[in-house]
Scaffold this active site. Structure first.
Site, PDB file in Angstrom:
ATOM      1  N   ILE A  93       0.872  -1.179   0.000  1.00 32.59           N
ATOM      2  CA  ILE A  93       0.000   0.000   0.000  1.00 32.59           C
ATOM      3  C   ILE A  93       0.908   1.227   0.000  1.00 32.59           C
ATOM      4  O   ILE A  93       1.721   1.398   0.908  1.00 32.59           O
ATOM      5  CB  ILE A  93      -0.876   0.042   1.281  1.00 32.59           C
ATOM      6  CG1 ILE A  93      -1.542  -1.298   1.544  1.00 32.59           C
ATOM      7  CG2 ILE A  93      -1.859   1.201   1.221  1.00 32.59           C
ATOM      8  CD1 ILE A  93      -2.705  -1.611   0.692  1.00 32.59           C
ATOM      9  N   LEU A  94       0.748   2.069  -1.001  1.00 32.02           N
ATOM     10  CA  LEU A  94       1.581   3.269  -1.092  1.00 32.02           C
ATOM     11  C   LEU A  94       0.832   4.464  -0.497  1.00 32.02           C
ATOM     12  O   LEU A  94      -0.401   4.532  -0.545  1.00 32.02           O
ATOM     13  CB  LEU A  94       1.938   3.552  -2.554  1.00 32.02           C
ATOM     14  CG  LEU A  94       2.870   2.507  -3.183  1.00 32.02           C
ATOM     15  CD1 LEU A  94       2.935   2.703  -4.699  1.00 32.02           C
ATOM     16  CD2 LEU A  94       4.273   2.588  -2.572  1.00 32.02           C
ATOM     17  N   ASN A 106      -4.606   0.687 -10.710  1.00 32.90           N
ATOM     18  CA  ASN A 106      -4.343  -0.626 -10.117  1.00 32.90           C
ATOM     19  C   ASN A 106      -5.267  -1.637 -10.777  1.00 32.90           C
ATOM     20  O   ASN A 106      -6.389  -1.310 -11.146  1.00 32.90           O
ATOM     21  CB  ASN A 106      -4.651  -0.556  -8.607  1.00 32.90           C
ATOM     22  CG  ASN A 106      -4.446  -1.884  -7.915  1.00 32.90           C
ATOM     23  OD1 ASN A 106      -3.429  -2.547  -8.111  1.00 32.90           O
ATOM     24  ND2 ASN A 106      -5.407  -2.296  -7.106  1.00 32.90           N
ATOM     25  N   THR A 107      -4.789  -2.875 -10.908  1.00 31.25           N
ATOM     26  CA  THR A 107      -5.680  -3.938 -11.371  1.00 31.25           C
ATOM     27  C   THR A 107      -5.981  -4.856 -10.203  1.00 31.25           C
ATOM     28  O   THR A 107      -5.089  -5.216  -9.426  1.00 31.25           O
ATOM     29  CB  THR A 107      -5.096  -4.697 -12.588  1.00 31.25           C
ATOM     30  OG1 THR A 107      -5.976  -5.759 -12.905  1.00 31.25           O
ATOM     31  CG2 THR A 107      -3.708  -5.235 -12.334  1.00 31.25           C
ATOM     32  N   HIS A 108      -7.262  -5.224 -10.079  1.00 33.10           N
ATOM     33  CA  HIS A 108      -7.713  -5.988  -8.907  1.00 33.10           C
ATOM     34  C   HIS A 108      -8.562  -7.174  -9.381  1.00 33.10           C
ATOM     35  O   HIS A 108      -9.480  -6.983 -10.192  1.00 33.10           O
ATOM     36  CB  HIS A 108      -8.528  -5.069  -7.993  1.00 33.10           C
ATOM     37  CG  HIS A 108      -8.977  -5.755  -6.753  1.00 33.10           C
ATOM     38  ND1 HIS A 108      -8.126  -6.037  -5.698  1.00 33.10           N
ATOM     39  CD2 HIS A 108     -10.179  -6.268  -6.395  1.00 33.10           C
ATOM     40  CE1 HIS A 108      -8.788  -6.666  -4.753  1.00 33.10           C
ATOM     41  NE2 HIS A 108     -10.042  -6.823  -5.149  1.00 33.10           N
ATOM     42  N   ASP A 140      -6.178   5.464  -4.924  1.00 30.37           N
ATOM     43  CA  ASP A 140      -6.294   6.666  -4.099  1.00 30.37           C
ATOM     44  C   ASP A 140      -5.848   6.341  -2.675  1.00 30.37           C
ATOM     45  O   ASP A 140      -5.190   5.317  -2.438  1.00 30.37           O
ATOM     46  CB  ASP A 140      -7.701   7.277  -4.182  1.00 30.37           C
ATOM     47  CG  ASP A 140      -8.750   6.416  -3.513  1.00 30.37           C
ATOM     48  OD1 ASP A 140      -8.390   5.374  -2.921  1.00 30.37           O
ATOM     49  OD2 ASP A 140      -9.936   6.789  -3.560  1.00 30.37           O
ATOM     50  N   ALA A 141      -6.260   7.188  -1.730  1.00 25.75           N
ATOM     51  CA  ALA A 141      -5.726   7.062  -0.371  1.00 25.75           C
ATOM     52  C   ALA A 141      -6.096   5.747   0.307  1.00 25.75           C
ATOM     53  O   ALA A 141      -5.350   5.241   1.134  1.00 25.75           O
ATOM     54  CB  ALA A 141      -6.226   8.240   0.464  1.00 25.75           C
ATOM     55  N   ASP A 144      -8.017  -0.236  -2.650  1.00 24.14           N
ATOM     56  CA  ASP A 144      -8.951  -0.713  -3.687  1.00 24.14           C
ATOM     57  C   ASP A 144     -10.247   0.096  -3.723  1.00 24.14           C
ATOM     58  O   ASP A 144     -11.332  -0.473  -3.908  1.00 24.14           O
ATOM     59  CB  ASP A 144      -9.271  -2.204  -3.464  1.00 24.14           C
ATOM     60  CG  ASP A 144      -8.025  -3.073  -3.569  1.00 24.14           C
ATOM     61  OD1 ASP A 144      -7.106  -2.704  -4.325  1.00 24.14           O
ATOM     62  OD2 ASP A 144      -7.962  -4.116  -2.899  1.00 24.14           O
TER      63      ASP A 144
HETATM   64  C1  GRF Z   1      -3.224 -10.276 -10.484  1.00 18.92           C
HETATM   65  O1  GRF Z   1      -4.389 -11.063 -10.535  1.00 18.92           O
HETATM   66  C2  GRF Z   1      -3.442  -9.021  -9.679  1.00 18.92           C
HETATM   67  O2  GRF Z   1      -4.692  -8.447  -9.871  1.00 18.92           O
HETATM   68  C3  GRF Z   1      -3.329  -9.581  -8.280  1.00 18.92           C
HETATM   69  O3  GRF Z   1      -2.218 -10.452  -8.348  1.00 18.92           O
HETATM   70  C4  GRF Z   1      -2.121 -10.959  -9.684  1.00 18.92           C
HETATM   71  C5  GRF Z   1      -0.742 -10.644 -10.203  1.00 18.92           C
HETATM   72  O4  GRF Z   1      -0.450 -11.436 -11.296  1.00 18.92           O
HETATM   73  N1  GRF Z   1      -3.186  -8.553  -7.292  1.00 18.92           N
HETATM   74  P1  GRF Z   1       0.856 -11.218 -12.190  1.00 18.92           P
HETATM   75  O5  GRF Z   1       2.020 -11.011 -11.235  1.00 18.92           O
HETATM   76  O6  GRF Z   1       0.618 -10.043 -13.077  1.00 18.92           O
HETATM   77  O7  GRF Z   1       1.003 -12.501 -12.961  1.00 18.92           O
END
Ligand code: GRF
Length: 199
Positions: A93-94, A106-108, A140-141, A144
């Site tokens: 967490i930044l 961010n991708t979640h 953001d702060a 997720d």
């Molecule tokens: C992704 O599913 C990301 O959303 C989650 O961890 C995984 C990372 O996968 N937080 P990679 O390192 O990009 O293969």
């Protein structure tokens, strides 16, 4: 002109690889100018080195405290003058001052606001949902919680375990991330409250 991406990673780096592959085509509109990690010895760093992309590692252990960790991470990011920072499986967490310095996404691996946090796939399975998915959102702060840029659903199968479901989510995630980053890199997006309008 190609948008400059700094990608932060903590693990395998398959999302990073998808971005590197896409960015190999000049028509993509974005270039990965650096890859940063919060730990050494991970596959994601090998992928960056293989693609001749500069890397930096800033660990919490090597920092005096969280504040120093955030300072060092921000200094490293700033030195590459990114247009966009992408958290692609980055597990720290930044501080707000870091994620607010440059546009940061961010991708979640879940459909936020359901199942935030580090165990999104496990939590979704434990809850018994029939549909989960992927969210790309501005950081953001809080954890997720930033404005949602893109989402895509993935069906849960009766026989899924955490690994099988996460693998299927990641197939969708890589495509959605690559597509969303390209749209953001083109610029011209608007954020109206919580709503992100892409070009
Ligand atoms: C992704 O599913 C990301 O959303 C989650 O961890 C995984 C990372 O996968 N937080 P990679 O390192 O990009 O293969």
């Amino acid at each position: 002109m190609s948008a400059r991406l700094v990608v932060l990673v903590s693990g395998t780096g398959s999302n990073l690889q998808a971005l590197l592959d896409a960015a190999a085509d000049p028509a993509y509109g974005a270039t990965v100018v650096a890859v940063g990690a919060d730990r050494d010895g991970i596959e994601a760093l090998v992928r960056a080195e293989r693609a001749d992309v500069p890397t930096f590692v800033v660990t919490l252990d090597d920092s005096r405290d969280r504040d120093h960790f955030n300072d060092r991470t921000l200094t490293a990011i700033e030195s590459y003058e990114p247009d966009l920072v992408v958290l692609a499986g980055y597990m720290k967490i930044l501080a707000p001052r870091v994620v607010e310095r440059f546009p940061t996404v961010n991708t979640h691996p879940a459909l936020l606001p359901s199942f935030p946090g580090a165990h999104a796939v496990r939590d979704a399975l434990a809850h018994g949902v029939k549909v989960t998915g992927v969210t790309v959102h501005f950081a953001d702060a809080a954890v997720d919680s930033g404005a949602i840029v893109a989402q895509e659903a993935v069906a849960v199968r009766d026989d899924d375990d955490e690994d099988s479901l996460h693998e299927r989510i990641k197939v969708v995630e890589r495509r959605l991330l690559v597509d969303t980053v390209a749209r953001l890199a083109r610029g011209g997006y608007r954020i109206e409250g919580r709503k992100v309008v892409l070009p």
